[in-house]
Write a protein that holds these residues in place. Structure first.
Motif, PDB file in Angstrom:
ATOM      1  N   ARG A 292      36.330  33.950  61.208  1.00 40.67           N
ATOM      2  CA  ARG A 292      35.038  33.468  60.734  1.00 40.67           C
ATOM      3  C   ARG A 292      34.599  34.296  59.531  1.00 40.67           C
ATOM      4  O   ARG A 292      35.210  35.316  59.218  1.00 40.67           O
ATOM      5  CB  ARG A 292      33.976  33.569  61.837  1.00 40.67           C
TER       6      ARG A 292
ATOM      7  N   ASP B 157      34.144  52.831  62.966  1.00 40.02           N
ATOM      8  CA  ASP B 157      33.232  51.710  62.720  1.00 40.02           C
ATOM      9  C   ASP B 157      32.635  51.907  61.325  1.00 40.02           C
ATOM     10  O   ASP B 157      32.511  53.031  60.834  1.00 40.02           O
ATOM     11  CB  ASP B 157      32.093  51.709  63.743  1.00 40.02           C
TER      12      ASP B 157
ATOM     13  N   VAL C 129      18.785  49.183  66.589  1.00 39.47           N
ATOM     14  CA  VAL C 129      19.276  47.911  66.059  1.00 39.47           C
ATOM     15  C   VAL C 129      20.767  47.955  65.719  1.00 39.47           C
ATOM     16  O   VAL C 129      21.329  46.948  65.265  1.00 39.47           O
ATOM     17  CB  VAL C 129      18.479  47.460  64.809  1.00 39.47           C
ATOM     18  N   GLY C 130      21.401  49.093  65.928  1.00 36.43           N
ATOM     19  CA  GLY C 130      22.835  49.169  65.664  1.00 36.43           C
ATOM     20  C   GLY C 130      23.419  50.463  66.191  1.00 36.43           C
ATOM     21  O   GLY C 130      22.697  51.459  66.337  1.00 36.43           O
ATOM     22  N   GLU C 131      24.710  50.444  66.498  1.00 45.33           N
ATOM     23  CA  GLU C 131      25.397  51.649  66.963  1.00 45.33           C
ATOM     24  C   GLU C 131      26.784  51.693  66.342  1.00 45.33           C
ATOM     25  O   GLU C 131      27.478  50.676  66.274  1.00 45.33           O
ATOM     26  CB  GLU C 131      25.545  51.633  68.484  1.00 45.33           C
ATOM     27  N   LEU C 132      27.167  52.888  65.893  1.00 43.82           N
ATOM     28  CA  LEU C 132      28.516  53.053  65.336  1.00 43.82           C
ATOM     29  C   LEU C 132      28.891  54.517  65.359  1.00 43.82           C
ATOM     30  O   LEU C 132      28.077  55.379  65.021  1.00 43.82           O
ATOM     31  CB  LEU C 132      28.611  52.491  63.915  1.00 43.82           C
TER      32      LEU C 132
ATOM     33  N   VAL D   3      21.467  53.245  64.569  1.00 44.23           N
ATOM     34  CA  VAL D   3      20.566  52.770  63.523  1.00 44.23           C
ATOM     35  C   VAL D   3      19.291  52.348  64.236  1.00 44.23           C
ATOM     36  O   VAL D   3      19.337  51.579  65.193  1.00 44.23           O
ATOM     37  CB  VAL D   3      21.153  51.564  62.768  1.00 44.23           C
TER      38      VAL D   3
ATOM     39  N   MET E 195      28.976  41.562  66.951  1.00 46.34           N
ATOM     40  CA  MET E 195      29.326  41.725  65.542  1.00 46.34           C
ATOM     41  C   MET E 195      28.467  40.862  64.636  1.00 46.34           C
ATOM     42  O   MET E 195      28.877  40.508  63.543  1.00 46.34           O
ATOM     43  CB  MET E 195      30.788  41.377  65.323  1.00 46.34           C
ATOM     44  N   GLY E 196      27.251  40.536  65.078  1.00 51.21           N
ATOM     45  CA  GLY E 196      26.366  39.764  64.218  1.00 51.21           C
ATOM     46  C   GLY E 196      25.695  40.665  63.192  1.00 51.21           C
ATOM     47  O   GLY E 196      25.592  41.876  63.379  1.00 51.21           O
ATOM     48  N   LYS E 197      25.243  40.062  62.104  1.00 50.59           N
ATOM     49  CA  LYS E 197      24.518  40.847  61.116  1.00 50.59           C
ATOM     50  C   LYS E 197      23.090  41.080  61.591  1.00 50.59           C
ATOM     51  O   LYS E 197      22.584  40.367  62.470  1.00 50.59           O
ATOM     52  CB  LYS E 197      24.531  40.132  59.773  1.00 50.59           C
ATOM     53  N   VAL E 198      22.437  42.067  60.995  1.00 51.45           N
ATOM     54  CA  VAL E 198      21.062  42.412  61.352  1.00 51.45           C
ATOM     55  C   VAL E 198      20.190  42.233  60.117  1.00 51.45           C
ATOM     56  O   VAL E 198      20.475  42.802  59.052  1.00 51.45           O
ATOM     57  CB  VAL E 198      20.977  43.869  61.852  1.00 51.45           C
ATOM     58  N   ASN E 199      19.139  41.432  60.264  1.00 53.47           N
ATOM     59  CA  ASN E 199      18.183  41.224  59.177  1.00 53.47           C
ATOM     60  C   ASN E 199      16.963  42.103  59.444  1.00 53.47           C
ATOM     61  O   ASN E 199      16.281  41.956  60.464  1.00 53.47           O
ATOM     62  CB  ASN E 199      17.789  39.742  59.124  1.00 53.47           C
ATOM     63  N   LEU E 200      16.708  43.030  58.530  1.00 54.82           N
ATOM     64  CA  LEU E 200      15.652  44.018  58.791  1.00 54.82           C
ATOM     65  C   LEU E 200      14.278  43.376  58.934  1.00 54.82           C
ATOM     66  O   LEU E 200      13.507  43.718  59.830  1.00 54.82           O
ATOM     67  CB  LEU E 200      15.621  45.072  57.671  1.00 54.82           C
TER      68      LEU E 200
ATOM     69  N   VAL F 227      30.986  35.969  57.708  1.00 55.37           N
ATOM     70  CA  VAL F 227      29.557  36.258  57.827  1.00 55.37           C
ATOM     71  C   VAL F 227      29.004  36.518  56.424  1.00 55.37           C
ATOM     72  O   VAL F 227      29.526  37.357  55.691  1.00 55.37           O
ATOM     73  CB  VAL F 227      29.313  37.500  58.718  1.00 55.37           C
TER      74      VAL F 227
ATOM     75  N   ASN G  64      18.909  43.255  52.281  1.00 58.13           N
ATOM     76  CA  ASN G  64      18.161  43.780  53.427  1.00 58.13           C
ATOM     77  C   ASN G  64      18.736  43.357  54.777  1.00 58.13           C
ATOM     78  O   ASN G  64      18.012  43.290  55.772  1.00 58.13           O
ATOM     79  CB  ASN G  64      16.672  43.426  53.348  1.00 58.13           C
ATOM     80  N   GLU G  65      20.032  43.103  54.781  1.00 58.59           N
ATOM     81  CA  GLU G  65      20.753  42.867  56.030  1.00 58.59           C
ATOM     82  C   GLU G  65      21.907  43.850  56.114  1.00 58.59           C
ATOM     83  O   GLU G  65      22.429  44.290  55.085  1.00 58.59           O
ATOM     84  CB  GLU G  65      21.301  41.441  56.090  1.00 58.59           C
ATOM     85  N   PHE G  66      22.287  44.185  57.344  1.00 61.77           N
ATOM     86  CA  PHE G  66      23.501  44.990  57.483  1.00 61.77           C
ATOM     87  C   PHE G  66      24.420  44.388  58.524  1.00 61.77           C
ATOM     88  O   PHE G  66      24.003  43.601  59.385  1.00 61.77           O
ATOM     89  CB  PHE G  66      23.190  46.463  57.776  1.00 61.77           C
ATOM     90  N   LEU G  67      25.686  44.787  58.413  1.00 62.29           N
ATOM     91  CA  LEU G  67      26.722  44.317  59.337  1.00 62.29           C
ATOM     92  C   LEU G  67      27.557  45.531  59.726  1.00 62.29           C
ATOM     93  O   LEU G  67      27.947  46.313  58.848  1.00 62.29           O
ATOM     94  CB  LEU G  67      27.592  43.280  58.626  1.00 62.29           C
ATOM     95  N   ILE G  68      27.804  45.694  61.017  1.00 60.52           N
ATOM     96  CA  ILE G  68      28.680  46.765  61.485  1.00 60.52           C
ATOM     97  C   ILE G  68      30.027  46.154  61.847  1.00 60.52           C
ATOM     98  O   ILE G  68      30.095  45.226  62.660  1.00 60.52           O
ATOM     99  CB  ILE G  68      28.073  47.486  62.704  1.00 60.52           C
TER     100      ILE G  68
END
Lengths: 119, 119
Positions: B65, B48, A22-25, A30, A1-6, B67, B72-76
């Motif tokens: 927690r 999701d 870089v992601g799945e949902l 993604v 559940m971490g964020k992703v920085n492009l 976040v 330019n960041e994403f969170l799932i």
């Protein structure tokens, strides 16, 4: 559940036409990709595909027209529609599409990528 | 099959916590929203949800927690996980989630939005 920085993810690879997961949902993925040059004409029989431009711009060619997609714009290509991305300069894109989507769709050739890396 | 320019779409509305539909693919929707202030704690039982920050930043609070999600960041946020977005300053986000997703998830209250506008 971490964020992703492009920007950080894009710094991890340099090859063109090789999408990284870089992601799945919800059964969707993604992916990030760097494009440069001409891809192959193809279509996806069952999957719509979203192209979001993070940096740069590219041309999405359809059989009857071309759409220029710039930074902070996205284009959805519906299933069954032939298309060909062409990037005159390198472009960074984010893709949303089903996990089942193959980059070259109904065409399997040297540009086909299977077992994509996850970053 | 036209492209979507995020800046142009964001210029069309100003209200907070009121997602607008700007794209559909594979049973999923792309939505844009402006957030400011505190939302409600909620979860989505079956869906999701992806939050991508186009402009600004916000805090996604979880029970254990927080976040900070920047431009330019994403969170799932996986289904079944309680969360609460909090935006100290206005933030512009793009959401990617199933068409069935309700903004307040399992909570229905004054902030619940149904029959979303399409831009």
């Amino acid at each position: 559940m971490g964020k992703v920085n492009l920007e950080q993810k894009f710094s991890l690879f340099s090859e063109h036409w090789s999408p990284k997961i870089v992601g799945e949902l919800n059964g969707q993925q993604v992916k990030l990709a760097k494009l440069k040059g001409e891809f192959v004409w193809h279509q996806h029989e069952h999957e719509d595909e979203l192209f979001f431009v993070v940096k740069g711009s590219f041309n999405m060619e359809f059989r009857d027209r071309t759409v220029v997609v710039n930074e902070n714009e996205f284009l959805i290509v519906p299933k069954g529609v032939e298309h060909r991305p062409v990037a005159l300069e390198e472009v960074h894109i984010m893709l949303f599409e089903p996990a089942s989507t193959l980059n070259t769709g109904d065409q399997v050739n040297a540009m086909t990528k299977k077992d994509l890396d996850r970053l």
